[in-house]
Design a protein around this motif. Structure first.
Motif: not given
Lengths: 427, 353
Positions: B73, B77-79
């Motif tokens: 993340y 910024e990716l779950i």
């Protein structure tokens, strides 16, 4: 990171494909080529469908064919152009129970769904329409959407079953003996009640989570989606009270019906139970589709779509949609700089270049620019006065043919044909 | 200038906020929790200590997974919803390798167990790391410039794919892992023994955590990771190979998931194809609790969540039993996200409004 020119792209992009590359290629075609490509695609689709099942291929071929007939319809019957596709689909759907038994078995997919399965499909269609409003229009990724489905189902179950056996209410329920315990309210009322209750739950969940966006909203809704099943599962003894009957669930639930005809039993061999359910669901699907489309075109719907677009644009920049504080701080800092420095137009332009970052459509930048233009006195031009006049709005009707190129679109100019219609004008 | 001064003073007045209802409510909740813990401590001190230790152990396992979420993340910024399932496949590969390939079981000698487990750890780390890198290559990298939702939904799809691979390999029923570690206690607290299978978690996790901190804070590659996390474009301009750095981050995250997979298999002696989804969500909650993107925060949050879970399931006085664990964990998640989106140690991000 912007897109690399083709010769800089790694070789495997040719096979894995960058998203949007097919779209770019499609946009590069002219109208004639597009029509040809479309025809080829359609023939290929119908060919595959002929292999799967001929009735499906027939339906799709007719729907494709309608597109070629439409322009031939004279102007006087313009309404027919709009009505022809929905009418065909409606006729095929309403008469589905009559011919489903005679349909051949599909390749790969097995038999066509029977009427009972079609009812479930209709329910899912309604859910998908609802999800489309949240995710599609407003751009809020709701991973717990199905929890609302559960809330609606439990609402219906509480008011139309023997769950609360020490109450004794019967209000318009069909096919329930008056001596049966429990609350029994007409399903027709419950359709509305379930909608209202679910909407209230939606607002209750929505209010605290409205501050969150993007991923965070997805997680919160996912959390709700995990909590609710557990509450339903453990709900057979909430402080000793049996609310949901635990993992067994609440059963049976009263059927809808008119007078003394219950959908459970049906009326006669023509209006059988499953057919009545099917037509009921079909009606609901039509109503929801209609409402969804009307909502989309309404003021509210346009607001949703604007929010969705704005959010995805904001997400690029990591600046909050409602983060006025940041905007205010940035603006104040800028003004201070402008007042302290012996500013020149170059500086101003520099700031305006920097602030609407990287060419993404943003409101902040525009608002900032508008603000600055009002605040900052007109600058003496080296080569005589030039009027600071807002750039003319691009003509909306012509923007496809002749894209007005705002400042930030300059670097896309080499593929002006692909350029999205500009969203606004740079200050 | 006068105008400016007035604007500033007005904004200062507007900026002043009294003690809102949110911190009061939050402190009340925390106070209630502490009172409940204190009463339990007084009533059953020995249980309390052993349950707390178990919670710490479980929390460390969660921490390893949560670090993976936080790393990814932080940089993209990716779950990465598939992370939990990478962890599950880590459990699967360690089980397969240790029990079937190496033939370790309860009767193996101490020498075989130590070296066998070390080898298994290496295999699990390599497998999961490479798996994670492959996922990033195939599923996330082509979507780097796509709208935000696209990679998120792709991650969910990837999670389902991995889960089905696990279903294919492990079958629908839980698979029990042979008790490789000695059954004797390392030490006992008030009649409750702390077993080797728990102790090995702490024994493995702490060096790995220090290694990770060293890697991120002291090495060149770690510097590149931090730079890329801050600003990809600027990092690229400074000559950092952004793609390689992201791949490396996924490698590290996957390796941590591999370690967690092995430790979880040893600790719970039961693995299941859908453990990844469940534990992944809990670990993600932990990462959010600590402040997502913040590495010490992830571990702190994970330890807290692990302890809350164990206290909830193990204490006797007025504990909502294990059937409510999930609800409690996710209620914490929601409360944190709504009231303090930046987490315990994190900084305020625009996402949380």
């Amino acid at each position: 990171m912007s897109e690399l020119p083709e010769y800089r792209q790694p070789w495997w992009h040719r096979w894995t494909g960058l998203l949007g590359e097919p779209r770019q290629r499609w946009r590069a075609l002219d109208d004639r080529e597009r029509a040809q490509a479309r025809l080829v695609f359609r023939v290929a689709i119908v060919g595959v469908l002929i292999y799967i099942a001929w009735p499906l291929a027939l339906l799709v071929a007719v729907l494709f064919g309608v597109n070629y007939v439409k322009p031939q319809i004279p102007e006087r019957f313009a309404w027919a152009r709009r009505a022809i596709v929905p009418t065909i689909i409606l006729i095929v759907a309403v008469t589905y129970p009559f011919y489903v038994a005679n349909l051949p078995v599909m390749q790969l997919f097995g038999a066509f769904p029977d009427v009972n399965t079609a009812v479930i499909m209709g329910v899912y269609v309604m859910m998908a329409i609802g999800l489309n409003i949240v995710v599609g229009y407003a751009g809020l990724l709701d991973l717990g959407y199905v929890a609302f489905y559960a809330v609606g189902a439990y609402t219906c179950a509480w008011f139309a079953s023997v769950q609360f056996a020490n109450h004794h209410v019967n209000f318009g329920a069909v096919g329930v003996a008056s001596t049966t315990p429990g609350i029994h309210i007409s399903i027709w009322l419950l359709v509305f009640l379930a909608g209202i209750v679910t909407a209230v739950i939606g607002i209750v969940i929505g209010l605290p989570t409205l501050r969150l966006r993007g991923d965070y909203l997805a997680i919160v809704t996912l959390g709700f989606g995990e909590i609710l099943p557990q509450v339903a599962n453990n709900g057979d003894s909430l402080g000793g009270f049996n609310l949901t009957n635990g993992p067994n669930g609440i059963t049976p639930i009263d059927a809808p019906g008119f007078g003394n005809v219950s959908f459970q039993t049906g009326y006669n061999s023509f209006f059988t139970g499953p057919r009545l359910y099917f037509w009921f669901v079909l009606l609901l699907v039509m109503i929801t589709t209609f409402c969804s489309l009307r909502l989309r075109d309404s003021r509210l719907g346009r607001a949703w779509i604007a929010i969705g677009d704005g959010r995805s644009a904001d997400a690029h920049e990591n600046v909050g949609l409602r983060d006025r504080g940041l905007l205010r701080r940035r603006r104040r800092r800028l003004l201070r700089e402008l007042q302290e420095l012996d500013f020149s137009e170059r500086l101003l332009l520099q700031h305006l270049r920097v602030h609407p970052f990287h060419g993404h459509p943003r409101r902040d930048g525009q608002r900032l620019g508008r603000h600055l233009r009002r605040r900052v006195p007109r600058l003496p031009e080296p080569g005589g006065a030039r009027e600071h006049r807002p750039q003319a709005q691009p003509d909306v009707r012509n923007e496809r043919r002749r894209p007005a190129v705002p400042v930030r679109d300059l670097r896309r100019d080499h593929r002006a044909r692909d350029a999205d219609p500009p969203r606004g004008v740079d200050p | 200038l006068a105008t400016q001064a007035r604007t500033e003073s007005i904004s200062r007045i507007r900026g002043f906020r009294g003690l809102g209802i949110t911190p009061v409510l939050g402190s009340l909740l925390v106070a209630l929790l502490l009172v409940w813990l204190a009463i339990n401590l007084v009533k059953t001190p020995s249980d309390f200590a052993s349950v707390g230790l178990e919670g710490l152990t479980l929390g460390l396992v969660y921490g390893l997974i949560a670090l993976g979420y936080s790393l990814v993340y932080g940089i993209l910024e990716l779950i990465n919803f598939a992370h939990g399932d990478v962890f599950m496949l880590g459990s699967w590969i360690s089980f397969t390798f240790a029990a079937h390939r190496l033939g370790l079981d309860a009767n193996s000698s101490g020498f075989a167990v130590v070296w066998g487990l070390a080898l298994t750890l290496l295999v699990a780390m390599t497998f999961c790391g490479l798996l994670n890198v492959t996922i990033e290559r195939l599923a996330y990298r082509p979507l780097r410039n796509a709208p935000r939702l696209a990679p998120l939904i792709t991650a969910i799809g990837m999670s389902f794919i991995l889960q089905n691979v696990g279903l294919n390999r492990l079958g629908p029923a839980p698979v029990s892992v042979p008790n490789i570690l000695p059954d004797s206690a390392v030490f006992t607290i008030g009649g409750n023994s702390y077993r080797w299978s728990s102790f090995i978690v702490a024994l493995t996790t702490f060096p790995i955590l220090f290694l990770l901190i060293w890697l991120v804070q002291r090495t060149r590659q770690g510097k590149a990771m931090r730079a890329t996390a801050q600003d990809q474009e600027a990092a690229a301009m400074m000559g950092i190979n952004v793609n390689r750095t992201i791949s490396f981050t996924f490698l590290i995250a996957g390796a941590l998931a591999g370690v967690a997979g092995l430790l979880y298999a040893l600790y719970s002696t039961n693995i299941r194809y859908d453990q990844g989804f469940q534990l992944g969500l809990i670990a993600f909650t932990a990462a959010v609790l600590g402040g997502i993107g913040n590495l010490p925060g992830a571990v702190l949050g994970a330890v807290l969540i692990g302890m809350i879970q164990q206290f909830n399931e193990g204490l006797s006085w007025h504990a909502p039993s294990s059937q409510w664990t999930q609800s409690i964990v996710f209620a914490i998640l929601i409360l944190i996200l709504v009231f303090r989106p930046e987490g315990l140690l994190g900084e305020r991000t625009p996402e949380g409004g």
